[in-house]
Scaffold this motif. Structure first.
Motif, PDB file in Angstrom:
ATOM      1  N   ALA A  18       3.625   4.522  11.101  1.00 42.36           N
ATOM      2  CA  ALA A  18       5.203   4.763  10.658  1.00 42.36           C
ATOM      3  C   ALA A  18       6.224   4.999  11.618  1.00 42.36           C
ATOM      4  CB  ALA A  18       5.145   6.141   9.696  1.00 42.36           C
ATOM      5  N   LEU A  19       5.755   5.239  12.994  1.00 46.16           N
ATOM      6  CA  LEU A  19       6.682   5.546  14.053  1.00 46.16           C
ATOM      7  C   LEU A  19       7.020   4.215  14.785  1.00 46.16           C
ATOM      8  CD1 LEU A  19       4.738   8.361  15.522  1.00 46.16           C
ATOM      9  CD2 LEU A  19       6.511   8.604  13.962  1.00 46.16           C
ATOM     10  N   PHE A  33      10.047  17.266  13.932  1.00 46.55           N
ATOM     11  CA  PHE A  33      11.080  16.467  13.642  1.00 46.55           C
ATOM     12  C   PHE A  33      12.567  16.896  14.053  1.00 46.55           C
ATOM     13  CE2 PHE A  33       8.019  15.021   9.934  1.00 46.55           C
ATOM     14  CZ  PHE A  33       8.088  13.679  10.225  1.00 46.55           C
ATOM     15  N   VAL A  54       3.616  15.799  14.909  1.00 45.47           N
ATOM     16  CA  VAL A  54       5.068  15.614  15.337  1.00 45.47           C
ATOM     17  C   VAL A  54       5.963  16.550  15.138  1.00 45.47           C
ATOM     18  CG1 VAL A  54       4.805  13.078  14.866  1.00 45.47           C
ATOM     19  CG2 VAL A  54       5.669  14.652  13.054  1.00 45.47           C
ATOM     20  N   ARG A  68      13.570  11.980  12.552  1.00 48.49           N
ATOM     21  CA  ARG A  68      13.212  11.852  11.021  1.00 48.49           C
ATOM     22  C   ARG A  68      13.941  10.648  10.266  1.00 48.49           C
ATOM     23  NH1 ARG A  68      10.872  15.923   7.610  1.00 48.49           N
ATOM     24  NH2 ARG A  68      12.283  17.316   8.769  1.00 48.49           N
ATOM     25  N   MET A  94      12.707   7.562  12.096  1.00 47.65           N
ATOM     26  CA  MET A  94      11.102   7.681  12.632  1.00 47.65           C
ATOM     27  C   MET A  94      10.846   7.050  14.111  1.00 47.65           C
ATOM     28  SD  MET A  94       9.688   9.206  10.127  1.00 47.65           S
ATOM     29  CE  MET A  94       8.068   9.054  10.598  1.00 47.65           C
ATOM     30  N   ASP A 152      -3.157   8.738  13.409  1.00 49.85           N
ATOM     31  CA  ASP A 152      -2.058   9.512  13.307  1.00 49.85           C
ATOM     32  C   ASP A 152      -1.876  10.621  14.371  1.00 49.85           C
ATOM     33  OD1 ASP A 152      -3.765  11.749  12.899  1.00 49.85           O
ATOM     34  OD2 ASP A 152      -3.893  11.724  10.878  1.00 49.85           O
ATOM     35  N   HIS A 198       2.991  19.013  11.077  1.00 49.75           N
ATOM     36  CA  HIS A 198       3.297  17.659  10.530  1.00 49.75           C
ATOM     37  C   HIS A 198       2.223  16.449  11.445  1.00 49.75           C
ATOM     38  CE1 HIS A 198       6.769  18.955   8.191  1.00 49.75           C
ATOM     39  NE2 HIS A 198       7.127  19.686   9.715  1.00 49.75           N
ATOM     40  N   ARG A 199       1.728  15.881  10.673  1.00 49.86           N
ATOM     41  CA  ARG A 199       0.837  14.701  11.170  1.00 49.86           C
ATOM     42  C   ARG A 199       1.151  13.458  10.355  1.00 49.86           C
ATOM     43  NH1 ARG A 199      -2.627  16.127  14.902  1.00 49.86           N
ATOM     44  NH2 ARG A 199      -3.498  13.933  15.144  1.00 49.86           N
ATOM     45  N   VAL A 200       1.549  12.395  11.223  1.00 50.07           N
ATOM     46  CA  VAL A 200       2.345  11.304  10.870  1.00 50.07           C
ATOM     47  C   VAL A 200       1.345   9.886  11.214  1.00 50.07           C
ATOM     48  CG1 VAL A 200       4.320   9.765  11.021  1.00 50.07           C
ATOM     49  CG2 VAL A 200       4.752  12.334  10.723  1.00 50.07           C
ATOM     50  N   PRO A 201       1.518   9.053  10.129  1.00 51.08           N
ATOM     51  CA  PRO A 201       0.531   7.868  10.824  1.00 51.08           C
ATOM     52  C   PRO A 201       1.214   6.938  11.997  1.00 51.08           C
ATOM     53  CG  PRO A 201       0.928   7.845   8.370  1.00 51.08           C
ATOM     54  CD  PRO A 201       1.784   9.155   8.893  1.00 51.08           C
TER      55      PRO A 201
END
Length: 339
Positions: A33-34, A93, A91, A66, A69, A88, A27-30
């Motif tokens: 968003a964290l 979760f 991650v 999750r 976040m 990004d 998973h790659r998250v901006p």
């Protein structure tokens, strides 16, 4: 040399190991968003360590709660990625309840990366004690990287008037806090009723027959019935390691605790016991799927679901209070029989 914050990798194929409550994958998250709302470092991230990470190579995925976040493990890697100008980050979760996830966050930070200060670990232990007052000193100490005696001092300093009379040990068993007093009560019974069985003395004193046997051995040799060490010391006879059956269970391991209850014949063989087990199984399913469940609730029903969830929590709290009252009643009945 920069010590990267630890990832869990298999020694055979390089793939990540499976952990309960944690989903693995690419998973790659901006970064936007964290958040860093879960804090285990009182002074925040260390700038020198962040810069060193930013100048190093690729680092392992961070651990993210999750539902909120919030970053559980990898705050330094998060800030290092921002320092690099990245948008990004990789991650893993975690879907556990937040207080359980906080314990995981503390454990992760204690075991690797930049060491937590003693103040950080003490503050974390205080939060764990507040959320889980029934945990034994050794369980909290293991999670926070402190000694059991330090945790005992923290518990004493907190001075909570609602501290339970029993605590949950690392093997998943509830044990009385006043174990020394119960041992002395057993010694009195053995002296006044020397022909009583170990089982009967244990029932009257509120301890196990194994412990009564140790009390008898100690008084026969002229020793104090209560050994001069902390009640939750691993060698204390009231707290022996399991001789057979399931291994020691972490109090935070909800699925393992439920499994232990499911193996209890008296629950499986009664209608109300099976109802309890079904309810617990539903809670397990809800814990595993909390994020997906939250995502399907329409916006105009979120407030209603929140009210219902709060009511469910209240029902369980009332049940817990009922169980505690029942246990206290049994203790009082045993004490009355001794008068």
């Amino acid at each position: 040399m920069v010590h990267h914050e630890r990832t869990q990798r298999s020694s055979t194929d390089g793939s990540e190991r499976t952990e309960k409550g944690v989903q693995h994958g690419g998973h790659r998250v901006p970064l936007a968003a964290l958040n860093t709302s879960v804090r285990v470092r009182l002074d925040g991230p260390d700038e020198r360590h962040t810069r060193a990470l930013a100048e190093s190579g690729e680092f392992p995925p961070i651990l993210v709660h999750r539902p909120t976040m919030a970053i559980l493990d990898g705050v330094h890697r998060f800030h290092a990625a921002r320092l690099r100008g990245e948008t990004d980050i990789a991650v893993r979760f975690c879907d556990e309840p937040l207080e359980t996830a906080f314990v995981r966050s503390v454990r992760e930070n204690v075991r690797h990366g930049l060491p937590l200060s003693r103040s950080d670990r003490a503050a974390a232990a205080g939060r764990i004690l507040a959320a889980h007052p029934h945990w034994s000193d050794r369980s909290v100490a293991r999670a926070a990287g402190l000694s059991p005696r330090t945790v005992a001092d923290l518990r004493k300093d907190a001075g909570s008037g609602t501290d339970p009379t029993h605590r949950l040990g690392r093997d998943g068993r509830l044990r009385p806090i006043d174990a020394d007093e119960r041992r002395r009560r057993a010694a009195e019974i053995l002296r006044s009723e020397p022909d009583s069985s170990l089982r009967r003395v244990g029932r009257l004193a509120g301890i196990s027959a194994t412990t009564v046997r140790d009390v008898k051995r100690r008084i026969d040799s002229g020793q104090d019935p209560a050994p001069g060490r902390r009640p939750d010391h691993p060698e204390h006879p009231e707290f022996p390691p399991p001789r057979s059956g399931p291994q020691a269970i972490d109090p935070a391991d909800f699925p393992a605790l439920v499994k232990r209850l499911c193996n209890e014949p008296s629950l499986r063989h009664s209608a109300d016991g099976r109802l309890l087990l079904r309810l617990l199984d539903l809670h397990l399913a809800a814990q595993r799927s909390s994020a997906r469940i939250a995502s399907v609730v329409p916006a105009h029903q979120i407030a209603t679901v929140a009210v219902v969830a709060a009511r469910c929590r209240q029902i369980w709290q009332e049940m817990a209070a009922g169980f505690e009252n029942t246990r206290l009643g049994l203790d009082e009945k045993a004490a009355a029989e001794n008068r």
